[in-house]
Design a protein around this motif. Sequence first.
Motif: not given
Length: 373
Positions: A329-331, A257-259, A265-266, A291-298
């Motif tokens: 990490x959990x979410x 699991x990459x998480x 790593x980040x 498998x790992x995505x991040x969100x850039x909020x407006x």
Amino acid sequence: MDALLANEQKNEFVENSIVPGKIVEKRNDGALVDIGYKAEGFIPAAEFRNWADVKVGDQVDVYLEEIENENSMPGISLQKANFIKSWNKITSEYGEGSVITGLMKHRVKGGIIIDLNGVEAFLPGSQIDIGPVKNMDDFIGKEYEFKILKINQERRNIVVSRRELLEASRKDRRSQLLKDMEVNQIRKGVVKNITDFGAFIDLGGIDGLLHITDMSWGRISHPSEMLEIGQEVEVMILDIDYDKERVSLGLKQKTKNPWDEVETKYPVGSTVKGRIVNIMPYGAFVEIEQGVEGLIHVSEMSWTKRVTKAGDIVSVGEEVEAVVLDIDKEGKKISLGLRQKTRNPWEVLAEKYPAGSRIKGKVRNMTSYGAFV
């Protein structure tokens, strides 16, 4: 006197019965059979199963249809005798539900005629195989085991099924296969069917469901992006429902699991590179790795612009650099910032124009409570 002897001899025979006989002459088109009557009876060659092996002196049982026909010969039939003997044997030794071996003889409307040692039985087309049969001719001339579904004594016909035996055999294999399976076990299988929500994998007698969410740690929109029908795959057993005979499978679980390592790593404050994979009104999703995505909020896209739509700033497929703001990490959530790649202009302004300093500017707007410069 001869007439009296002939009548007495006639009385010794009963029509519509089976009598013993002996072949006394073999001709090209058939054989003469002596049944003890004053004249021999004739049996066509076609009634013998192996005409080439027939020889003078062979003992045969024949069916006496009539004591004397128009040719003053006993009317006899080997085929009918064989049928009656086979029928009596089958109905006495086998009953409905019994299993018997038979030969696929020839096609008829709605199915195939089966030869059960001299007795013809009917195999409906729906009972040939578990699935639909494309070409019945593929089965002709082959021997199989059949289950007797129905015996009609009055009409002397038998209905059989091959499908019920195959289904029973498959059920036994399924039960044994389920007993051999364990959660977290790796199994080989073949992709049997693909749907919008996943793929069904044939594990050698039982189908398991590989859900789209368990195919990859990354984002996929349809299972066909990873699999195709007939493809051999190795999958992990995730769950087994023994009562409903259902198996849940996973493909991504075979890899780490990459998480598990995202915080290492980040780390927060680090700069990451990624690709925009999805845009929503409230922000853009960046794939940092599979498998790992991040969100850039407006709200984290610009220091100076009031961004209401993420699509005004970025587009799908665009490569971007962003700063890691927070990790859950959990979410499985990472908050990213695009504007943090540059200094906050208000901080720069505070350094450049400290409180108490004099500056020159142009009046931009006037209000009842003041002026904007």
